[in-house]
Scaffold this active site. Structure first.
Site, short mmCIF file in Angstrom:
data_model
loop_
_atom_site.label_atom_id
_atom_site.label_comp_id
_atom_site.label_asym_id
_atom_site.label_seq_id
_atom_site.Cartn_x
_atom_site.Cartn_y
_atom_site.Cartn_z
N PRO A 128 -16.16 -17.43 103.73
CA PRO A 128 -17.18 -17.99 104.71
C PRO A 128 -17.08 -17.88 105.65
O PRO A 128 -18.01 -16.90 106.39
CB PRO A 128 -16.49 -19.52 103.89
CG PRO A 128 -16.24 -19.11 102.34
CD PRO A 128 -15.54 -18.38 102.80
N SER A 132 -15.92 -9.51 109.47
CA SER A 132 -15.57 -8.75 109.70
C SER A 132 -14.61 -8.81 110.76
O SER A 132 -13.42 -8.04 110.70
CB SER A 132 -16.67 -8.03 110.80
OG SER A 132 -18.15 -8.31 110.52
N TRP A 156 -18.94 -13.32 98.69
CA TRP A 156 -19.80 -11.96 98.67
C TRP A 156 -19.46 -11.20 98.09
O TRP A 156 -19.08 -9.73 98.10
CB TRP A 156 -20.21 -11.18 99.93
CG TRP A 156 -20.34 -12.00 101.61
CD1 TRP A 156 -19.44 -12.35 101.89
CD2 TRP A 156 -21.75 -12.59 101.39
NE1 TRP A 156 -20.27 -13.15 103.65
CE2 TRP A 156 -21.49 -13.30 102.73
CE3 TRP A 156 -23.27 -13.05 100.67
CZ2 TRP A 156 -22.60 -13.96 103.11
CZ3 TRP A 156 -23.47 -13.76 101.28
CH2 TRP A 156 -23.74 -14.30 102.69
N GLY A 242 -12.66 3.01 100.24
CA GLY A 242 -14.00 2.38 100.01
C GLY A 242 -15.08 3.09 100.09
O GLY A 242 -16.10 3.20 100.01
N ARG A 268 -50.20 13.89 96.12
CA ARG A 268 -51.32 13.17 96.81
C ARG A 268 -52.14 14.29 97.45
O ARG A 268 -52.51 14.93 98.93
CB ARG A 268 -50.39 12.12 97.31
CG ARG A 268 -51.10 11.01 98.88
CD ARG A 268 -52.18 10.79 97.69
NE ARG A 268 -53.11 9.82 97.89
CZ ARG A 268 -53.95 8.86 98.05
NH1 ARG A 268 -54.39 8.91 96.52
NH2 ARG A 268 -55.14 8.05 98.79
N GLN A 279 -49.33 18.51 108.66
CA GLN A 279 -47.82 18.54 109.74
C GLN A 279 -46.95 17.23 110.17
O GLN A 279 -45.58 17.11 110.28
CB GLN A 279 -48.21 19.61 111.13
CG GLN A 279 -46.97 19.77 111.50
CD GLN A 279 -47.34 20.74 112.77
OE1 GLN A 279 -47.49 19.90 113.88
NE2 GLN A 279 -46.73 21.41 113.27
N GLN A 336 -43.45 5.34 104.29
CA GLN A 336 -44.64 5.71 104.58
C GLN A 336 -44.91 7.23 104.46
O GLN A 336 -46.36 6.89 104.20
CB GLN A 336 -43.89 6.48 106.36
CG GLN A 336 -44.53 6.16 107.04
CD GLN A 336 -45.81 5.13 107.54
OE1 GLN A 336 -45.40 4.44 107.32
NE2 GLN A 336 -47.24 4.37 108.26
N GLU A 363 -18.43 -3.77 103.09
CA GLU A 363 -17.50 -2.12 102.77
C GLU A 363 -16.80 -2.03 104.61
O GLU A 363 -16.75 -0.92 105.15
CB GLU A 363 -17.47 -1.21 102.47
CG GLU A 363 -17.28 -2.05 100.74
CD GLU A 363 -16.78 -0.82 100.23
OE1 GLU A 363 -15.10 -0.02 100.41
OE2 GLU A 363 -16.54 -1.49 98.63
N1 CAA Z 1 -6.33 1.63 107.58
C1 CAA Z 1 -5.04 1.01 107.84
N2 CAA Z 1 -4.47 0.19 109.30
C2 CAA Z 1 -5.02 -0.18 109.06
C3 CAA Z 1 -6.60 -0.13 109.89
C4 CAA Z 1 -7.30 0.98 109.05
N3 CAA Z 1 -8.15 1.67 109.03
N4 CAA Z 1 -7.21 -1.28 110.53
C5 CAA Z 1 -6.35 -1.79 110.77
N5 CAA Z 1 -5.00 -1.47 110.57
C6 CAA Z 1 -3.86 -1.91 110.21
C7 CAA Z 1 -3.35 -1.82 112.27
O1 CAA Z 1 -2.33 -0.65 112.43
C8 CAA Z 1 -2.50 -3.04 112.48
O2 CAA Z 1 -1.04 -2.35 111.58
P1 CAA Z 1 0.50 -3.21 112.89
O3 CAA Z 1 0.18 -4.57 112.63
O4 CAA Z 1 1.51 -2.89 111.39
O5 CAA Z 1 0.33 -2.29 113.55
C9 CAA Z 1 -3.23 -4.10 111.55
O6 CAA Z 1 -3.48 -3.54 110.54
C10 CAA Z 1 -3.55 -4.99 112.06
O7 CAA Z 1 -4.60 -4.46 112.59
P2 CAA Z 1 -6.01 -5.06 114.40
O8 CAA Z 1 -5.39 -5.03 114.65
O9 CAA Z 1 -6.41 -4.03 114.20
O10 CAA Z 1 -6.85 -5.70 113.44
P3 CAA Z 1 -8.03 -6.74 114.60
O11 CAA Z 1 -7.59 -8.31 113.91
O12 CAA Z 1 -7.98 -5.99 115.28
O13 CAA Z 1 -9.72 -5.98 113.05
C11 CAA Z 1 -10.82 -4.74 111.67
C12 CAA Z 1 -9.31 -4.80 112.91
C13 CAA Z 1 -10.47 -3.36 111.69
C14 CAA Z 1 -11.48 -4.89 113.00
C15 CAA Z 1 -10.74 -4.96 110.71
O14 CAA Z 1 -10.52 -6.36 110.70
C16 CAA Z 1 -11.91 -4.18 109.72
O15 CAA Z 1 -11.79 -3.48 109.47
N6 CAA Z 1 -12.81 -5.97 109.44
C17 CAA Z 1 -13.39 -4.82 108.60
C18 CAA Z 1 -13.47 -6.50 107.18
C19 CAA Z 1 -14.37 -4.98 106.53
O16 CAA Z 1 -14.23 -4.19 105.94
N7 CAA Z 1 -14.66 -6.65 105.63
C20 CAA Z 1 -15.36 -5.65 103.87
C21 CAA Z 1 -15.58 -6.29 102.97
S1 CAA Z 1 -15.45 -6.21 100.86
C22 CAA Z 1 -15.86 -5.10 100.44
O17 CAA Z 1 -17.18 -5.42 101.15
C23 CAA Z 1 -16.33 -5.35 99.16
C24 CAA Z 1 -17.41 -5.39 98.24
O18 CAA Z 1 -17.29 -5.90 97.24
C25 CAA Z 1 -18.56 -4.34 98.32
#
Ligand code: CAA
Length: 379
Positions: A128, A132, A156, A242, A268, A279, A336, A363
């Site tokens: 909740p 992000s 979600w 993903g 149509r 066009q 449209q 995602e």
């Molecule tokens: N790949 C691999 N590692 C990653 C990464 C990536 N894309 N992004 C960050 N990391 C790692 C970093 O390297 C870091 O590792 P270390 O501590 O070892 O150095 C660690 O993760 C923390 O990274 P950040 O300091 O960059 O973290 P942040 O808090 O600033 O946030 C973010 C990073 C990219 C914003 C991340 O929080 C994010 O991707 N948020 C979005 C989440 C998301 O996609 N949610 C979707 C829900 S799932 C869904 O929708 C499923 C469904 O059912 C359809």
């Protein structure tokens, strides 16, 4: 550089196209109207091998490459994005991580059933108050002897009530921030695990999206994937793949709407000729076709990089960002082109327009993709 699909890719495309026409198209409008999960269709997709396409055949997977997977996702998403999101979650968010990081026992017990379509999986990261900002997990897992006690709420969750196996991300040590997050396999039916309300959504209405509640759920230690503290990296790596699946879904939604608009424009007539001879419509079709082709190249490139075992995080974020924006643009234009007919359910494009929106949100929103891309550019 070779842009040609292989014989195997073409066979996958043909099989997915045929399945979408014969099994997904009938009833897709009713399932959307009634918000009915495509249970039977998903079962058949499992039997045909769509639910574990990239997994090693020794775990009942298809042993295919990621390019095959995106080709299949595109074809199925042209017709039914509710069915294709279940496929994407099962393949990319559940099977991939289990195969890469699960123990042999976990693979034998869970992966083999997920790939065969016997059961569905769900990926439980969002909460909740943690969407992000995925590091702000509140769900906790406290070690007590040979098991963890899991408490919290997830939001979600795709396949929320239809899944049997759930990958749950939870805090095992809040003092360590994202390094104190772990990942667990939880089974439906365990005491204290309740499925909450089903969301009433704008689009992908056939997909069942739920909140999940965990109250003192006992999770055996052997159900933790990899070591404690690996859960955040696990989630991020999983989402890198993903996002390729969702980009392919967005591409399919756009391509499906474009194909319908193209066909309609030839049938149509207005002012004495098919509207495709005006066009105003030709330019719309040209823009739609060009955007779709550009999105397809980004999606295939991300899939190809993953297959080459190269870094694909940046490419998958670009593919998802662009393909989801194309899906929105193209579906709006497809409505449209159809005029008033585009606004009613029978012609499919209004559903595709509603379905397109979620690809800019789940995602990782478009804004999150821009964070991933810009961090890489500025590194
Ligand atoms: N790949 C691999 N590692 C990653 C990464 C990536 N894309 N992004 C960050 N990391 C790692 C970093 O390297 C870091 O590792 P270390 O501590 O070892 O150095 C660690 O993760 C923390 O990274 P950040 O300091 O960059 O973290 P942040 O808090 O600033 O946030 C973010 C990073 C990219 C914003 C991340 O929080 C994010 O991707 N948020 C979005 C989440 C998301 O996609 N949610 C979707 C829900 S799932 C869904 O929708 C499923 C469904 O059912 C359809």
């Amino acid at each position: 550089m070779n842009f040609q699909l292989t014989e195997e890719h073409l066979a996958v495309q043909e099989a997915a196209r045929e399945f979408a026409q014969s099994e997904l198209l009938p009833g897709v409008i009713a399932r959307d109207t009634e918000a009915k999960f495509p249970q039977e269709q998903i079962k058949k997709m499992g039997e045909l091998g769509f639910m574990g396409m990239m997994v090693d055949p020794k775990y009942n997977g298809g042993g295919m490459d990621t390019v095959s997977y995106v080709i299949a996702m595109e074809e199925l998403s042209k017709i039914d994005a509710s069915a294709s999101v279940s496929m994407s979650v099962n393949n990319s968010l559940v099977c991939w991580g289990l195969e890469k990081y699960g123990s042999e026992a976990q693979k034998q017990k869970y992966l083999t059933r997920l790939t065969s379509g016997e059961v569905l999986g769900a990926f439980c990261l969002s909460e909740p108050e943690a969407g992000s900002d995925a590091t702000s997990q509140k769900t906790s897992a406290a070690l007590e002897g040979d098991h963890y006690i899991l408490n919290g709420t997830k939001n979600w969750i795709t396949n929320g009530s239809s899944a049997s196996i759930y990958l749950v991300i939870a805090q095992t040590d809040a003092s360590l921030g994202h390094k104190g997050i772990s990942v667990f396999i939880v089974e439906k039916g365990w005491e204290g695990f309740d499925i909450g309300k089903k969301e009433d959504k704008l689009g992908i209405r056939g997909s069942d999206t739920h909140s999940l509640m965990f109250t003192d759920v006992k999770v055996p230690v052997e159900n933790r994937i990899a070591e404690e503290g690996f859960g955040f990296t696990f989630a991020m790596e999983t989402l890198n793949g993903g996002r390729i699946g969702i980009a392919a879904q967005a591409l399919g939604i756009a391509a499906g709407a474009y194909e319908l608009a193209l066909a309609y424009s030839k049938e149509r007539k207005s002012f004495g000729k098919p509207i495709s001879q005006h066009q105003a419509i030709q330019f719309k079709l040209a823009d739609m076709a060009t955007q779709i082709e550009a999105a397809r190249l980004l999606v295939y490139k991300a899939a190809w990089l993953k297959d080459q075992k190269e870094d694909y995080a940046h490419a998958s974020a670009m593919a998802k960002l662009y393909a989801s924006e194309v899906a929105m643009n193209v579906t709006i234009e497809a409505v449209q082109v159809h005029g008033g007919y585009g606004y009613v359910k029978e012609y499919h494009v209004e559903r595709l327009m509603r379905d397109a929106k979620i690809t800019q949100i789940y995602e990782g929103t478009s804004e999150i993709q821009r964070i991933v891309i810009s961090r890489r550019i500025l590194k």
